[in-house]
Scaffold this motif. Structure first.
Motif, mmCIF file in Angstrom:
data_model
loop_
_atom_site.group_PDB
_atom_site.id
_atom_site.type_symbol
_atom_site.label_atom_id
_atom_site.label_comp_id
_atom_site.label_asym_id
_atom_site.label_seq_id
_atom_site.Cartn_x
_atom_site.Cartn_y
_atom_site.Cartn_z
ATOM 1 N N ILE A 288 94.435 -111.765 -39.171
ATOM 2 C CA ILE A 288 95.596 -111.788 -40.059
ATOM 3 C C ILE A 288 96.820 -112.347 -39.332
ATOM 4 O O ILE A 288 97.027 -112.070 -38.164
ATOM 5 C CB ILE A 288 95.895 -110.339 -40.519
ATOM 6 C CG1 ILE A 288 94.677 -109.727 -41.210
ATOM 7 C CG2 ILE A 288 97.129 -110.264 -41.384
ATOM 8 C CD1 ILE A 288 94.331 -110.331 -42.525
ATOM 9 N N CYS A 442 89.608 -106.836 -38.854
ATOM 10 C CA CYS A 442 89.808 -108.001 -37.989
ATOM 11 C C CYS A 442 90.201 -107.571 -36.589
ATOM 12 O O CYS A 442 90.231 -108.371 -35.665
ATOM 13 C CB CYS A 442 90.852 -108.950 -38.577
ATOM 14 S SG CYS A 442 92.565 -108.581 -38.150
ATOM 15 N N LYS A 444 93.079 -106.316 -35.459
ATOM 16 C CA LYS A 444 94.439 -106.532 -34.974
ATOM 17 C C LYS A 444 95.241 -105.238 -34.841
ATOM 18 O O LYS A 444 96.049 -105.103 -33.947
ATOM 19 C CB LYS A 444 95.162 -107.504 -35.911
ATOM 20 C CG LYS A 444 96.396 -108.122 -35.309
ATOM 21 C CD LYS A 444 96.675 -109.466 -35.961
ATOM 22 C CE LYS A 444 97.883 -110.148 -35.372
ATOM 23 N NZ LYS A 444 97.883 -111.587 -35.652
ATOM 24 N N CYS A 445 95.017 -104.297 -35.770
ATOM 25 C CA CYS A 445 95.808 -103.070 -35.636
ATOM 26 C C CYS A 445 94.945 -101.816 -35.524
ATOM 27 O O CYS A 445 93.882 -101.719 -36.123
ATOM 28 C CB CYS A 445 96.872 -102.934 -36.726
ATOM 29 S SG CYS A 445 96.444 -103.576 -38.340
ATOM 30 N N CYS A 448 93.563 -99.356 -38.488
ATOM 31 C CA CYS A 448 92.432 -99.907 -39.219
ATOM 32 C C CYS A 448 91.192 -99.950 -38.335
ATOM 33 O O CYS A 448 90.130 -99.463 -38.700
ATOM 34 C CB CYS A 448 92.797 -101.309 -39.725
ATOM 35 S SG CYS A 448 91.432 -102.268 -40.381
ATOM 36 N N CYS A 488 97.563 -105.251 -42.914
ATOM 37 C CA CYS A 488 97.161 -105.846 -44.193
ATOM 38 C C CYS A 488 96.457 -104.806 -45.058
ATOM 39 O O CYS A 488 96.265 -103.660 -44.661
ATOM 40 C CB CYS A 488 96.273 -107.074 -43.984
ATOM 41 S SG CYS A 488 94.526 -106.702 -43.797
ATOM 42 N N GLY A 491 92.981 -102.279 -43.973
ATOM 43 C CA GLY A 491 93.258 -100.941 -43.445
ATOM 44 C C GLY A 491 94.224 -100.184 -44.342
ATOM 45 O O GLY A 491 94.171 -98.964 -44.445
HETATM 46 S S1 SF4 Z 1 94.649 -103.712 -41.362
HETATM 47 FE FE1 SF4 Z 1 92.668 -104.162 -40.370
HETATM 48 S S2 SF4 Z 1 92.056 -106.132 -41.166
HETATM 49 FE FE2 SF4 Z 1 94.236 -105.896 -41.645
HETATM 50 S S3 SF4 Z 1 95.312 -106.847 -39.915
HETATM 51 FE FE3 SF4 Z 1 95.055 -104.694 -39.374
HETATM 52 S S4 SF4 Z 1 93.130 -104.619 -38.219
HETATM 53 FE FE4 SF4 Z 1 93.167 -106.579 -39.295
#
Ligand code: SF4
Ligand SMILES: Cc1cc2nc3c(=O)[nH]c(=O)nc-3n(C[C@H](O)[C@H](O)[C@H](O)COP(=O)(O)O)c2cc1C
Ligand code: FES
Lengths: 525, 182
Positions: A288, A442, A444-445, A448, A488, A491
């Motif tokens: 993302i 994905c 990134k955070c 999630c 996003c 999550g």
């Molecule tokens: S919520 Fe999940 S899918 Fe979305 S950017 Fe964060 S880690 Fe990635």
């Protein structure tokens, strides 16, 4: 003797139910009997319980027979089906079948009707009229027409399409792009697939209009790799349209250009999210991007980019052709036009129902869907894909418009409805929601990536009866963290199905897990 | 002070770097062919990876260096992309890959039982290949056939309402294989 036209769908679902055998048997039988027929491989009408649905053109009326199997074909000929003869599979004129008759097919007007790859057929049924109008208009007026129609994105977020287009149109740039999101990742949805397989030029026309409106000369379709049938149709359609001057450097002799490319996805749900999709189109991991900047300002290869769902683009031609007011004349509240609902899961009459916004869930599930396939009571319906809430029967009278549905914690999303009967274990469904998020994150955070894994573990403990109350509190807390702390909607919304299961079906968390495999075994055998 | 003019040693003639030199010819040819055809597309990596997987059935780990070289990317970038996407695989699959849908709409139609049956029948878990090299089992999250589940795809063909019996028949294994196919 004159030739009779017979239609046998080439839609992927129809094929999976034996349509290829049926088409072959009809061709062979006609040959044997010296009957002269023209076999058209149309899209599906979206009534899957009667697929393969064969239609015969009897003096201009299309008479339906279904579900037809290869072994039925000889007897259909005996019964004189080429002249609309009586047979136990005869369903009468297809347009009179209530499921279809009651619909408002604007976007899907041609799906199942025409030969998907025939440009002549497309034009004979109103195709390219919207584009012809757009070619004669100032780009700003095209954007205004889309804005006035009230069209909102059908991919999930329901953002006003006109505003998105205006942003991209106003952005100064050398090269702009139009990107179609055909990743259709939500379980319970198949409208994009059906449209691409059944009326690909409609998508091409909509994207071309978008290109003219915002000043983009390059377009991409990002298509799900799980859709090989749609891939073949779209490849062929792009080639045909380019050959006949509907795509390329001189669209329909206007001097305007729009080039369209097809790109295949690679099985990552997150790449349906638009910024992740852009990364993927650029050849990268589908992670993302932070927003802003909006893709409309800085999108593909850093250039202004309009991104819309297949159904959003495919709704544009009719808006240009019939006028914004016509389209906006359908719908409820701030949800204008029609929605292509998809009835899926354990439902008797599964398929595609295009109706103006405002219809209730009950009408869709009972009147159209006919309840569950096995006649058991409906216990839950998941609306809007894997990130959508599970809705209990007590909420079925809610109108399906974006705002009304949001009030009960729901999301229409891409319009998929997945029906479950009374044997569903909602704690297992909640667990799956977390598991899916863990598989598809994905990365990134943290809420999630890690939260979803923890979510699975906590639900497992609850189901195992380990400190149940304490763990339910923990689960809700975890959901809160994911809702608040995710970048996003993967999550950020995966908690919705979990919380809805807890809120409306708490009894399923209070008892040991039923043996899912055993129960399901009875269901499939 | 007098500075001694520095004389540089004559450069050692390195062999031209060929990251594909050690590859099996069919792998090398596949990568060169696909990258030759698709390598100049904007954002070419996914189309190239699809092309390689389509040709070879998988993307051999040892081909990453050559792919990276042809596309002017680092090996890490290429590896990172391959590992991100579920569809790409670096192990040679069985002759036939079975994609079994395990998403919600198929769950509502009993795909859990089909999944149990398939794993037992094949003796493998997801992402594994049968010992005889004939089948690889992969989960998939929706095939767009959600009103007619359980769904599976094999050899690019979609199948609806797949029961345990139908599964065996499709694969031509077990008792059902002897029954007529219809
Ligand atoms: S919520 Fe999940 S899918 Fe979305 S950017 Fe964060 S880690 Fe990635
Ligand atoms: C996790 C996730 C998955 C998504 N998947 C899709 C998808 O498969 N198809 C789609 O059109 N939009 C999907 N979206 C929504 C897109 O981000 C985006 O809003 C949409 O493509 C914009 O087009 P629209 O305005 O026409 O709806 C997804 C969003 C998220 C957060
Ligand atoms: S959920 Fe299985 S095909 Fe869509």
């Amino acid at each position: 003797m004159s030739e009779t036209t017979v239609y046998v769908p080439r839609d992927a679902t129809a094929l999976s139910l034996g349509a290829e055998d049926v088409a072959a048997a009809i061709a062979a039988e006609a040959g044997r009997r010296g009957e002269s027929i023209r076999l058209v491989r149309n899209g599906s009408r979206g009534m899957f319980w009667i697929e393969p649905l064969v239609e015969v053109d009897v003096k201009g009326t299309r008479v339906a027979y279904g579900p037809v199997a290869g072994k039925d074909v000889a007897r259909l000929f005996d019964a004189g089906f080429l002249a609309g003869g009586r047979h136990r599979l005869r369903l009468g004129p297809v347009e009179e079948i209530p499921y279809l008759k009651k619909q408002e097919r604007l976007t899907f007007a041609r799906v199942g009707v025409t030969d998907p790859l025939s440009i002549d057929d497309y034009r004979a049924h109103g195709g390219f009229r919207g584009l012809e109008k757009a070619l004669g208009m100032a780009p700003g007026d095209v954007v205004q027409a889309v804005a006035d129609s009230g069209l909102r994105g059908r991919g999930g977020a329901a953002f006003p399409t006109g505003i998105k287009w205006k942003t991209a149109a106003d952005a100064p740039a050398g090269q702009k792009y139009v990107v179609c999101n055909a990743d259709e990742g939500d379980s319970g949805t198949f409208a994009d697939r059906m449209l691409i397989e059944g009326d690909p030029y409609c998508l091409i026309e909509g994207m071309t209009i978008a290109g003219l409106a915002v000043g983009a000369t390059q377009g991409y379709v990002y298509l799900r790799i799980e859709y090989p049938h749609a891939q073949r149709v779209l490849e062929a359609a792009i080639t045909q349209a380019s050959r006949q001057g509907w795509l390329g450097g001189n669209i329909h002799g206007s001097g305007q250009s729009f080039h369209l490319h097809l790109r295949m996805a690679a099985g990552a749900y997150i790449c349906g999210e638009e910024t992740s999709m852009l990364e993927s189109l650029e050849g990268k991991r589908g992670q993302i991007r932070y927003k802003p900047p909006l893709p409309a300002i800085k999108g593909l290869f850093g250039q202004p980019t309009v991104i819309n769902n297949v159904i959003t683009f495919a709704s544009v031609p009719i808006i240009l052709d019939r006028g914004a007011a016509f389209y906006a004349g359908h719908g409820a509240g701030r949800s204008r036009g029609t929605c292509t609902f998809q009835l899926a899961g354990n439902v008797k009459h599964g398929g595609l129902v295009e109706k103006a916004f405002g219809i209730t869930l009950r009408e869709l599930i009972d009147d159209y869907g006919g309840g569950t396939a096995n006649g058991r009571p409906v216990r839950a319906v998941q609306v809007g894909g894997p990130l959508g809430a599970y809705i209990a029967p007590s909420q079925f009278d809610t109108a399906l418009d974006y705002e009304a549905f949001a009030k009960i914690g729901g999301m229409i999303g891409h319009g998929g409805l997945v029906v479950f009967d009374d044997r569903v274990d909602m704690a297992a469904q909640a667990r799956y929601a977390m598991e899916f998020c863990a598989i598809e994150s994905c990365g990134k955070c943290t809420p999630c990536r890690i939260g979803s894994v923890r979510g699975v573990e906590v639900i497992d403990r609850i189901r195992a009866g380990i400190e149940r109350e304490k763990n339910v509190v923990l689960l809700r807390d975890l959901c809160r963290t994911m809702l608040d702390g995710s970048l996003c909607a993967l999550g950020g919304m995966a908690p919705f199905p979990v919380l809805s299961a807890l809120d409306h079906f708490s009894e399923d968390f209070d008892k040991p897990p039923r043996r899912a495999a055993g129960r399901a075994a009875r269901a499939v055998s | 002070m007098k500075v001694k003019p520095r004389t540089l040693a004559a450069p050692v003639a390195l062999p031209p770097h060929d990251p594909g030199a050690d590859l099996k010819p069919e792998i090398r040819d596949a990568v060169l062919d696909v990258s030759g055809r698709l390598g100049r597309l904007p954002g070419a990596l996914l189309p190239v990876l699809h092309g390689v997987q389509q040709t070879l059935g998988y993307i051999p780990s040892e081909s990453v260096g050559l792919i990276a070289n042809r596309l002017n990317l680092s090996r890490a970038e290429v590896h990172g992309v391959i590992s991100f996407y579920h569809f790409f695989r670096t192990e040679k699959p069985g002759e036939r890959v079975i994609y079994l849908c395990r998403a919600e709409a198929c769950q509502a139609n009993g795909c859990a039982a089909l999944e149990t049956h398939a794993k037992k029948r094949l003796g493998v878990d997801y992402h594994q290949t049968t010992a005889d090299g004939r089948y690889t089992l992969e989960p998939v999250y929706c095939l767009g056939n959600c009103a007619c589940g359980p769904s599976l795809m094999i050899d690019g063909e979609l199948h609806s309402r797949v029961t345990a019996k139908r599964f065996d028949r499709l694969l031509g294994i077990g008792a059902a294989a002897k029954e007529s196919t219809s």
